[in-house]
Scaffold this motif. Structure first.
Motif, PDB file in Angstrom:
ATOM      1  N   GLY A  23       0.801  -1.213   0.000  1.00 35.94           N
ATOM      2  CA  GLY A  23       0.000   0.000   0.000  1.00 35.94           C
ATOM      3  C   GLY A  23       0.838   1.269   0.000  1.00 35.94           C
ATOM      4  N   LYS A  27      -1.532   2.724  -5.214  1.00 38.11           N
ATOM      5  CA  LYS A  27      -2.596   1.922  -5.819  1.00 38.11           C
ATOM      6  C   LYS A  27      -3.014   2.619  -7.111  1.00 38.11           C
ATOM      7  N   ARG A  98     -14.505   1.965  -7.155  1.00 36.67           N
ATOM      8  CA  ARG A  98     -13.099   1.702  -6.865  1.00 36.67           C
ATOM      9  C   ARG A  98     -12.248   2.979  -6.854  1.00 36.67           C
ATOM     10  N   PRO A 100     -12.151   6.061  -5.488  1.00 39.66           N
ATOM     11  CA  PRO A 100     -11.645   6.815  -4.328  1.00 39.66           C
ATOM     12  C   PRO A 100     -10.430   6.201  -3.659  1.00 39.66           C
ATOM     13  N   GLN A 101     -10.203   4.920  -3.832  1.00 39.92           N
ATOM     14  CA  GLN A 101      -9.053   4.266  -3.198  1.00 39.92           C
ATOM     15  C   GLN A 101      -7.768   4.383  -4.019  1.00 39.92           C
ATOM     16  N   MET A 102      -7.858   4.958  -5.208  1.00 44.47           N
ATOM     17  CA  MET A 102      -6.720   4.973  -6.122  1.00 44.47           C
ATOM     18  C   MET A 102      -5.864   6.230  -5.961  1.00 44.47           C
ATOM     19  N   ASP A 103      -4.563   6.057  -6.192  1.00 40.99           N
ATOM     20  CA  ASP A 103      -3.630   7.185  -6.163  1.00 40.99           C
ATOM     21  C   ASP A 103      -3.384   7.765  -7.546  1.00 40.99           C
TER      22      ASP A 103
END
Length: 280
Positions: A23, A27, A98, A100-103
């Motif tokens: 992590g 991501k 999906r 919002p969890q991505m960089d």
């Protein structure tokens, strides 16, 4: 004008945290591939993995899901609703769930240019607060909808070759860096204009890359570059610096491959093998 060098590129890449976990290193979500263009998704995903991304999520049309799942072991691959072999508008809810969890996000490699793809591109660009890379069909699909790019608040990086550059509104007649700057200012994007002496600019700061060779002029090479770029963005690099470093490392890996195999027979797959020798 900043002429990229090995020292410049290496100084910009963030150090690898010896206590980090998957992590820690970003991501990233890749929306790539369509029926008949499964290789583009593979090259982009491998480019991201070989350049240090911690977690790579690859969303593909459901009809090619099994192909990508067999070819790729490391990414998290997920099928998305499609119509006629390309993503459909029905894919949007799962993508946005999906997101919002991505960089960082990459959209476009081998994706096609259907109405559904346009709807997906618009939804991602409107919703994503992280950097988004648009490559290939991600650029082509927006050529008649540049207002979508101009209204976006978060960073967007375009990676066109000259044909895509012209389609999205760039001028092929003027001096190369000046016209790249002009397009970056017009669209409010960072532009990485591929080709001999790649130009990278946010409209103000300009970088030029001199690595690379003619052996890289083959299908799949640009997909690898896009994967490297989204990986560096996911690891926290600033968009302009990530674009500059991606161009340098991609070209330098190609130069290593040319030294090893020669320019005639080298493939993007070979470049992927040499990339880790530089990023260490």
């Amino acid at each position: 004008m900043i002429e990229l060098t090995e020292n410049t590129a290496r100084a910009l890449v963030p150090p690898r945290d010896p206590e980090g976990h998957k992590g820690t290193f970003g991501k990233v979500m890749l929306l790539c591939g369509s029926r008949g263009f499964t290789g583009a998704a593979w090259f982009a995903a491998m480019g991201a993995l070989r350049s240090g991304a911690g977690l790579v999520y690859l969303g593909v049309p459901e009809s090619i899901y099994a192909i990508e799942a067999v070819k790729l072991n490391e990414p998290v691959i997920f099928p998305l609703p499609e119509e006629g072999g390309t993503l459909s508008e029905a894919a949007i809810p799962e993508i946005l769930r999906r997101l919002p969890q991505m960089d960082a996000v990459l959209l476009g490699c081998g994706l096609g240019q259907s109405p559904g793809v346009l709807k997906v591109a618009e939804a991602v660009l409107d919703a994503a607060v992280c950097p988004v890379v648009l490559d290939a069909d991600g650029i082509n699909i927006l050529s008649q909808h540049r207002d979508i790019l101009r209204r976006r608040n978060a960073p967007t990086v375009l990676t066109p070759h000259d044909g895509e550059f012209a389609r999205i509104g760039g001028d092929l007649q003027g001096e190369r860096m000046e016209t790249t700057q002009a397009l970056a200012r017009d669209l409010g994007c960072i532009v990485l204009r591929k080709g001999h002496r790649t130009c990278i600019t946010d409209g103000a700061v300009c970088c030029r890359n001199t690595t690379g060779n003619s052996g890289m002029a083959t299908g799949g090479s640009g997909d690898v570059l896009a994967g490297i770029l989204v990986s560096l963005l996911g690891q926290g690099m600033k968009p302009l610096e990530a674009a500059a470093c991606a161009a340098w490392f991609h070209g330098a890996a190609g130069d290593l491959t040319a030294q090893r195999l020669g320019e005639y027979g080298m493939l993007p797959t070979d470049l992927l093998e040499d990339l880790p020798r530089l990023l260490r």
